[in-house]
Scaffold this active site. Sequence first.
Site, PDB file in Angstrom:
ATOM      1  N   PRO A  24      74.807  30.723  87.768  1.00  0.00           N
ATOM      2  CA  PRO A  24      74.073  29.811  86.873  1.00  0.00           C
ATOM      3  C   PRO A  24      72.696  29.496  87.449  1.00  0.00           C
ATOM      4  CG  PRO A  24      76.340  29.089  87.170  1.00  0.00           C
ATOM      5  CD  PRO A  24      76.119  30.193  88.143  1.00  0.00           C
ATOM      6  N   GLU A  25      71.681  29.595  86.597  1.00  0.00           N
ATOM      7  CA  GLU A  25      70.312  29.372  87.010  1.00  0.00           C
ATOM      8  C   GLU A  25      69.818  28.044  86.438  1.00  0.00           C
ATOM      9  OE1 GLU A  25      68.209  33.019  86.101  1.00  0.00           O
ATOM     10  OE2 GLU A  25      69.573  34.198  87.331  1.00  0.00           O
TER      11      GLU A  25
END
Length: 268
Positions: free
Chosen positions: A2-3
């Site tokens: 996840p960014e």
Amino acid sequence: MPELPEVETVCRTIAPHVIGRRIGKVEVRERRLRRPIAEDFAARLSGRTIIAVRRRAKYVLLDVGDELRWVVHLGMSGRFCVGAPPPGLPHVHVVVELEGGGQLYFRDPRRFGLMLLSSDDADLGVLGVEPLGPEFGGDLLWALTRRHRRVTIKTLLMDGRLIAGVGNIYANEALHHAGIRPGRRCARLTRADVGRLAEAVRAVLERAIASRGSSLLDYRDADGNAGEFQRGLFVYERGGEPCRTCATVVRRLVIRGRGTFYCPRCQR
């Protein structure tokens, strides 16, 4: 992993469920994450009230009073969810009950995530400027490219010590929209190039957040909803496919061990 847009989405979806709520029982089922969960974690967190939820880089920060923060990093495969974990669901490492009803749980099959209580910014490591914050813009990015002239522009964008949390998906997309090849050295960029790129980084991240992030693998927000930004990707993971801008075949290369995608016609 996840960014920034995915972590921001988790913060926004979890906040309405937890702000102002007092924490009851805290159950730690597995301490062996990237950094072991402290033995006193449950005792210190129980009884505190969640005052605010915010993001710094790729960290979820829940303010629980006395300048103390409940820090969560999702790692490669972590999910921070609202509700009770389904019976028999594997890899649930922490379950938190909220007084008056409701639960949170943290699930991380690969155990690269992080959970701790901290009042020290040093526990987050060295973090650069927030790309959606007021400090980020063409002038700052230009100064960074002059300081790091020999590195590629994609490498600079993804260096969290300089710019916090952009991530691979969004670096690829921003470079495409700015018309810049990811392998170009910073020394070869013009002031105009850098100005376009700063605007593209902000625009791509804002659009991604509006779409609840990208669900390329198993990412879901805190309410269990998938992101939708991946449906409109221009180049990322589209090697061998036509560019959505000009129909030229998208190329793939590897920069610093990360898959990198660009259009040889749109990006120079």
